[in-house]
Design an enzyme around this catalytic site. Structure first.
Site, short mmCIF file in Angstrom:
data_model
loop_
_atom_site.label_atom_id
_atom_site.label_comp_id
_atom_site.label_asym_id
_atom_site.label_seq_id
_atom_site.Cartn_x
_atom_site.Cartn_y
_atom_site.Cartn_z
CG ASN A 7 -12.10 32.06 -28.77
OD1 ASN A 7 -11.04 31.55 -29.10
ND2 ASN A 7 -13.27 31.49 -29.03
CG ASN A 9 -1.10 27.03 -20.74
OD1 ASN A 9 -0.48 25.97 -20.70
ND2 ASN A 9 -2.26 27.18 -20.13
CE1 TYR A 36 -2.92 19.21 -26.81
CE2 TYR A 36 -1.30 17.45 -26.63
CZ TYR A 36 -1.87 18.60 -26.13
OH TYR A 36 -1.40 19.15 -24.97
#
Length: 239
Positions: A53, A80, A145
């Site tokens: 993680n 990514n 985001y």
């Protein structure tokens, strides 16, 4: 073989764009460590799945030590891994904000902070942060985001300057995909996708392979004179 003899880490490598990047890199001769929350299942030669993680700093330290101990070096890092928790500003909870920022922004910081010194010591390396067209132009309902994807562009530009000052040939760039035809996108109805296609100069969605090929270019020695740059791969989309 553009990455022959290179060792590359790809986060968010279990599916979607990350998986195609990992497979593309392996096809170009790299030893690829694909990292995700659940261990990526690969049959592709040259790709090794690893569970980690990016928000777990202790776990990342153990991961990096394991990779260096096993493969001896890290030549390429592709940041990514990312998630979405969409909502209009007035509906976005603190939890939605924090979770996206932790994974998409802090996760990139965490792993790069561990890998970059190794690259600086060896005198060479390439780091690519996967951003988004949303990070360049913003988008309704994606405050969190968009902020994180703009942030990884800014971090790449800052790191490119920092590492160049130290005299190491460690390049840092970002790549901003548009709307890409991943498995998740295939569930979106045409009435939503058609306006996006209409706003895209090339009139279609991108393919994961097109993002992977652009990432391959930035990671390889073909881009040896490119650093601090954000490459937009969006078919001419303007939100």
């Amino acid at each position: 073989m553009r990455l022959s003899g290179k060792t590359a880490i790809v986060t968010g490598g279990a599916q979607g764009i990350g998986r195609v990047i990992a497979e593309t890199f392996a096809g170009e001769g790299a030893t690829v460590i694909a990292v995700d929350m659940t261990k990526p299942d690969y049959t592709c030669e040259g790709v090794f799945g690893y569970t980690c993680n990016v928000t777990d700093r202790d776990g990342l330290k153990a991961f990096v030590a394991d990779i260096v101990g096993t493969f001896g070096k890290i030549d390429v890092l592709i940041n990514n891994a990312g998630i979405t928790r969409d909502g209009l500003l007035q509906n976005m909870t603190e939890e939605m904000w924090d979770l996206v920022c932790d994974v998409n922004l802090k996760g990139v910081f965490n792993l790069t902070q561990l890998v970059a010194p190794l690259m600086i010591d060896q005198g060479t390396g390439s780091i690519v942060n996967i951003s988004s067209v949303v990070g360049e132009y913003g988008n309704v309902g994606q405050t969190n985001y968009a902020a994180t994807k703009a942030g990884v562009i800014a971090m790449a530009k800052s790191w490119a300057k920092e590492f160049a000052r130290k005299g190491a040939n460690v390049r840092v760039n970002s790549l901003a995909p548009g709307y890409i035809n991943t498995e998740m996108m295939k569930t979106v109805p045409d009435k939503v996708l058609d306006p996006i296609r209409q706003k895209t100069m090339l009139g279609r969605l991108g393919e994961p392979e097109e993002i992977a090929n652009a990432c391959l270019f930035l990671a390889s020695d073909e881009a040896s004179f490119i650093t601090g740059h954000c490459l937009s791969v969006n078919g001419g989309l303007r939100l």
